[in-house]
Write a protein that holds these residues in place. Structure first.
Motif, mmCIF file in Angstrom:
data_model
loop_
_atom_site.group_PDB
_atom_site.id
_atom_site.type_symbol
_atom_site.label_atom_id
_atom_site.label_comp_id
_atom_site.label_asym_id
_atom_site.label_seq_id
_atom_site.Cartn_x
_atom_site.Cartn_y
_atom_site.Cartn_z
ATOM 1 N N LYS A 93 0.788 -1.130 -0.076
ATOM 2 C CA LYS A 93 -0.060 -0.226 0.102
ATOM 3 C C LYS A 93 0.804 1.299 0.130
ATOM 4 C CE LYS A 93 -3.934 -1.830 -0.026
ATOM 5 N NZ LYS A 93 -5.088 -1.656 -1.018
ATOM 6 N N ILE A 94 1.840 0.977 0.881
ATOM 7 C CA ILE A 94 2.874 2.429 0.976
ATOM 8 C C ILE A 94 3.450 2.523 -0.504
ATOM 9 C CG2 ILE A 94 5.126 3.145 1.844
ATOM 10 C CD1 ILE A 94 4.211 1.601 4.448
ATOM 11 N N CYS A 95 3.934 1.583 -1.408
ATOM 12 C CA CYS A 95 4.271 1.827 -2.685
ATOM 13 C C CYS A 95 3.294 2.292 -3.443
ATOM 14 C CB CYS A 95 4.699 0.487 -2.959
ATOM 15 S SG CYS A 95 6.339 -0.192 -2.482
ATOM 16 N N GLU A 96 2.058 1.966 -3.453
ATOM 17 C CA GLU A 96 0.963 2.430 -4.236
ATOM 18 C C GLU A 96 0.561 3.939 -3.842
ATOM 19 O OE1 GLU A 96 -2.477 -0.048 -3.492
ATOM 20 O OE2 GLU A 96 -1.661 -1.633 -4.722
ATOM 21 N N TYR A 97 0.774 4.325 -2.543
ATOM 22 C CA TYR A 97 0.688 5.638 -1.983
ATOM 23 C C TYR A 97 1.541 6.539 -2.393
ATOM 24 C CZ TYR A 97 -3.294 3.918 1.330
ATOM 25 O OH TYR A 97 -4.179 3.361 1.534
ATOM 26 N N LYS A 98 2.892 6.006 -2.447
ATOM 27 C CA LYS A 98 4.032 6.911 -2.995
ATOM 28 C C LYS A 98 3.819 7.133 -4.617
ATOM 29 C CE LYS A 98 7.585 5.323 0.098
ATOM 30 N NZ LYS A 98 9.047 4.559 0.278
ATOM 31 N N VAL A 99 3.271 6.237 -5.177
ATOM 32 C CA VAL A 99 3.082 6.214 -6.615
ATOM 33 C C VAL A 99 2.142 7.349 -6.776
ATOM 34 C CG1 VAL A 99 2.089 5.318 -8.774
ATOM 35 C CG2 VAL A 99 3.629 4.058 -7.439
ATOM 36 N N VAL A 100 0.803 7.032 -5.838
ATOM 37 C CA VAL A 100 -0.236 8.227 -5.892
ATOM 38 C C VAL A 100 0.410 9.846 -5.599
ATOM 39 C CG1 VAL A 100 -2.523 8.749 -5.127
ATOM 40 C CG2 VAL A 100 -2.010 6.574 -5.628
ATOM 41 N N LEU A 101 0.952 9.653 -4.626
ATOM 42 C CA LEU A 101 1.653 10.974 -4.247
ATOM 43 C C LEU A 101 2.415 11.655 -5.319
ATOM 44 C CD1 LEU A 101 1.826 12.957 -1.799
ATOM 45 C CD2 LEU A 101 3.786 11.578 -0.873
ATOM 46 N N ASP A 102 3.334 10.760 -5.776
ATOM 47 C CA ASP A 102 4.035 11.487 -7.044
ATOM 48 C C ASP A 102 3.200 11.800 -8.047
ATOM 49 O OD1 ASP A 102 6.554 10.658 -5.490
ATOM 50 O OD2 ASP A 102 6.536 8.876 -6.637
ATOM 51 N N GLN A 103 2.024 11.069 -8.342
ATOM 52 C CA GLN A 103 1.449 11.519 -9.452
ATOM 53 C C GLN A 103 0.359 12.839 -9.202
ATOM 54 O OE1 GLN A 103 -1.089 8.410 -10.113
ATOM 55 N NE2 GLN A 103 0.272 7.060 -11.153
ATOM 56 N N THR A 104 0.225 13.178 -7.869
ATOM 57 C CA THR A 104 -0.313 14.241 -7.184
ATOM 58 C C THR A 104 0.363 15.468 -7.253
ATOM 59 O OG1 THR A 104 -1.900 12.689 -5.727
ATOM 60 C CG2 THR A 104 -1.618 14.946 -5.211
ATOM 61 N N ARG A 105 1.713 15.322 -6.925
ATOM 62 C CA ARG A 105 2.606 16.297 -6.970
ATOM 63 C C ARG A 105 2.679 16.694 -8.284
ATOM 64 N NH1 ARG A 105 7.022 13.655 -3.052
ATOM 65 N NH2 ARG A 105 6.228 14.242 -1.013
ATOM 66 N N GLN A 106 2.847 15.726 -9.275
ATOM 67 C CA GLN A 106 2.880 16.182 -10.797
ATOM 68 C C GLN A 106 1.645 16.812 -11.430
ATOM 69 O OE1 GLN A 106 3.594 12.482 -13.044
ATOM 70 N NE2 GLN A 106 5.709 12.074 -12.208
ATOM 71 N N VAL A 107 0.509 16.577 -10.612
ATOM 72 C CA VAL A 107 -0.830 17.053 -11.277
ATOM 73 C C VAL A 107 -0.793 18.423 -10.642
ATOM 74 C CG1 VAL A 107 -3.109 17.348 -10.931
ATOM 75 C CG2 VAL A 107 -2.183 15.007 -11.303
#
Length: 801
Positions: A93-107
């Motif tokens: 989940k943490i990995c998934e959250y990191k991916v989501v967090l990175d995508q959110t930062r990009q957005v």
């Protein structure tokens, strides 16, 4: 050996579900999925424990047993497998959250970039809008300008055809066409446009040209109206063959020609002249009012001249008829007939005038013309007025016009009275002439009957005492004043008014003794005739001219009349006193009382006239010149020597007449005369009562003189009181006279008593002689008692009578 589950993790979780005392577990239980699994596992463990710790009965379900068994086995195999699985899931989940967090930062970064771009676009859009708005505003202005150019050019383009039409107008009849009215409206519009847009090129030049067109158009209207009046006037004259034949026509036929026939053109005339009147009174044409008013006044003059030519023969014919009819009658009848005729004439002319001209704007002009229309009346009345010498007739003539001068000009009542014709202005020249003639005759009357009056020696003598007249059987009394001084209609009218007023009050009173009242009335009338004749003529004159003349002029005139009357009275008084010098004091008292009686009559009478007594008199003082020539005549050499010794400038300064501004007050003069005569009467009365009783001589008997003084007061004071009553009717004045006599005698006695007391103290007079005479307070009480008894007895006698 089987390990106990008491201290196992599952047991502990099952025994102590999520609490605040296990902070590390709370973090793991945040996952709902893991929490559900742990909860199921806890239930399975509890059910397994209950089965083993019971009585061995098989009360649990088979499912729970299998789960518990498998759980136990699982625990035996790997007691941390759940935790590892859970950790694995957490890591995933943490990995998934990191991916989501990175995508959110990009957005987020993309959004920030987009916002910056939008700000740039907004700024560019604002600049674009401002630029396009300026362009739009300019485009709108140019569009409006483009649309207004044809309309604006129209105000300039119409000038040439209008000028051509006006310059080539062959006949004034062009004004009757509808296109002429349209052309006038176009000129009005162009002038208004040019006044509002003076900044346009050549606007001033075009405005002048349009103004010329307007004036030219109004002149064409004026010429048309002049021709219309001239044509109508000629038609009337042609039908009557000659203007003088209008005089001989019956009044109905004459009025038909003068008014009915003339009014047939009123509608056409009024329609056209209204165009000029409207523009002459329009505030928008204030720059052209002089030219427009000139044209309008020309229309007025043409109309009035036409009417005057038709009316003049008729007017003079009527005046001649009145003059012949009233030839043997007085001025009043002539003025009354002329006034009535011209009132009706002006009313007819006003009614006709408002058919030709707008009433509200042109009413003032017809009232001005009425003065010219009435000039024949002014001339004829002026001739008769100059021949009139009777003041009563002149006053009656002025009275005919009194209703027109009841209200102040400009007041609400005045405006209601003169809504149409201003009769006060119409008859003002007549009233002024009558008043001027009246003032002249008043001055002559005063000179002849007051200042030039020659009094006789007995004018203030005892023959004029108050007494009951001897009435004849028919009740008639002759006018003593008129008999002595010749016939005077003004005085006779004044005396008759008093007699009639007394007679009226006599009959109006409720009384059983009518004869007695008639006798009293005749008595009052006869007493009026005992006054000084110039005084009665003064009062008769003032009562006649009161409110007949302008208030300011009346005040000035009345002041001089009163002043001249006082001078005449004083001269008569001085003359009689000189004549009676050396005679008895009784005669002197009669003269003083008669003089006082006349002054009191003058004072009481003039109070009714509300006279402003004080006036300023400016005159030249030639006393220096008079002194020089008088001195030169009497002692010429000394004067010439003095002249040589002094400078020429000093002599010239003394000879120059001086301008003197003198404030004269007739009321003060009258009061001064009253004080003087009262003083004279008081002194003469005191001398008669005192005689020689207050003379101080050492060898005389003071007691005898004192007794004589008392005897004089007792014997002579009643006779003096009777003398006062013979002349003075006012009881208050009688009391004041007696008080003045008492005060003067008391003061004289006080000085006498003080003098003999001082002589006694200095042993120049025997003290026993002083002791025999009355003390001052005793004498004062004695005199006061005598006066009080006289007044009381006199009042009783008056009430009895």
């Amino acid at each position: 050996m089987v390990r106990s589950r008491r201290n196992s993790l599952v047991r502990d979780i099952a025994s102590h579900p999520i609490t605040s005392d296990a902070p590390t577990i709370v973090g793991l239980l945040d996952d709902s999925y893991l929490f559900d699994k742990l909860k199921k596992l806890s239930l399975a463990v509890e059910s397994s424990d209950s089965l083993k710790s019971g009585d061995g009965s098989e009360s649990g379900s088979g499912i729970y047993e299998s789960e518990a068994t498998s759980a136990v086995n699982m625990n035996k195999t790997d007691k941390y497998s759940y935790y590892n699985s859970y950790l694995d899931q957490l890591n995933a989940k943490i990995c998934e959250y990191k991916v989501v967090l990175d995508q959110t930062r990009q957005v987020n970064d993309q959004l920030n970039d987009s916002i910056e771009k939008f700000k740039e676009i907004s700024q560019e859009t604002g600049a674009f809008i401002d630029e396009t708005k300026t362009i739009y505003t300019e485009q709108s202005r140019l569009s409006k300008l483009t649309e207004s150019i044809p309309r604006t050019l129209h105000y300039f383009e119409v000038l040439d055809p209008i000028m051509r039409r006006l310059n080539h107008a062959s006949s004034p009849s062009i004004v009757k066409k509808g296109s002429f009215s349209t052309m006038l409206a176009t000129i009005d519009e162009s002038l208004q446009f040019l006044d509002d847009n003076g900044e346009l090129k050549d606007a001033a030049a075009y405005r002048i040209k349009f103004k010329q067109c307007l004036i030219r158009a109004c002149e064409l209207i004026s010429h048309f109206l002049h021709n219309l009046l001239k044509q109508t006037n000629q038609e009337i004259l042609d039908k009557t063959k000659n203007k003088n034949l209008l005089v001989g026509l019956p009044s109905s036929t004459r009025d038909a020609f003068l008014y009915s026939k003339f009014s047939t053109i009123s509608d056409t005339f009024k329609t056209q002249v209204s165009e000029i009147v409207k523009r002459s009174n329009d505030k928008a044409y204030y720059k052209y009012h002089d030219e427009l008013n000139s044209i309008l006044y020309e229309c007025f003059n043409q109309y009035f001249q036409t009417r005057l030519k038709l009316l003049t023969p008729v007017i003079w014919s009527h005046i001649d008829e009145i003059s012949v009819k009233d030839k043997d009658q007085d001025l009043v009848k002539f003025i009354q007939d002329g006034k009535t005729y011209f009132q009706q004439l002006c009313a007819n002319e006003y009614k006709l005038f408002i058919e030709f001209f707008p009433e509200k704007e042109c009413r003032f002009k017809i009232n001005q013309w009425f003065l010219q229309l009435c000039e024949p009346l002014y001339d004829s009345i002026r001739i008769k007025v100059l021949k009139e010498t009777d003041i009563s007739t002149l006053c009656d003539s002025v009275t005919l016009f009194a209703p027109y001068y009841e209200f102040e000009e400009g007041s609400e009542e005045y405006l209601k009275q003169f809504t149409d014709i201003q009769y006060d202005k119409l008859f003002e020249p007549i009233v002024q002439k009558l008043q001027a003639r009246l003032i002249l005759r008043v001055q002559i009357y005063v000179q002849q009957n007051i200042l030039s009056y020659k009094p006789t020696k007995d004018v203030f003598m005892i023959s004029n005492r108050r007494g009951r007249p001897k009435t004849s059987t028919n009740g008639d009394n002759k006018n003593t004043v008129a008999t002595r001084n010749g016939s005077d209609s003004l005085l006779e009218s004044y005396l008759a008014s008093f007699k009639n007023r007394d007679m009226l009050s006599t009959y109006s009173n409720d009384t059983n003794d009518t004869y007695t009242n008639l006798e009293n009335s005749s008595y009052k009338f006869s007493q009026l005739q005992t006054y000084y004749p110039p005084l009665l003529k003064t009062l008769a004159l003032l009562s006649k001219i009161y409110e007949m003349i302008n208030s300011v002029v009346f005040d000035d005139l009345a002041h001089h009349i009163v002043h001249d009357c006082i001078i005449s009275l004083r001269n008569a008084y001085d003359m009689v006193m000189k004549t009676s010098a050396g005679k008895s004091d009784i005669n002197n008292l009669d003269v003083s009382l008669a003089y006082l009686k006349n002054l009191l009559m003058l004072r009481d009478s003039i109070q009714n006239f509300n006279i402003q007594y004080t006036v300023n008199e400016t005159y030249l003082d030639f006393s220096g010149v008079e002194w020089f020539f008088k001195s030169l005549k009497e002692n010429g050499r000394n004067v010439l020597k003095k002249t040589k010794s002094s400078s020429i400038l000093t002599l010239a300064r003394e000879l120059v007449p001086k301008v003197v501004n003198n404030m004269v007050d007739a009321r003060t003069e009258l009061i001064s005369e009253l004080r003087n005569v009262i003083k004279d009467f008081t002194e003469n009365t005191s001398l008669e009562l005192i005689d020689n009783t207050l003379d101080i001589k050492n060898d005389e008997d003071l007691l005898a003189k004192n007794l004589k003084l008392r005897g004089n007061i007792k014997a002579r004071l009643p006779r003096i009181y009777e003398q006062i009553l013979n002349y003075i009717d006012d009881q208050e004045i009688v009391i004041n006279l007696l008080d003045a006599v008492q005060e003067l005698i008391t003061q004289s006695y006080a000085k006498y008593y003080e003098a003999i007391t001082e002589l006694a103290e200095n042993e120049k007079l025997a003290r026993n002689k002083v002791a025999d005479i009355m003390y001052l307070d005793v004498f004062t009480d004695f005199f006061a008692k005598e006066v009080a008894d006289l007044l009381r007895n006199g009042r009783i006698d008056i009430e009895t009578k």
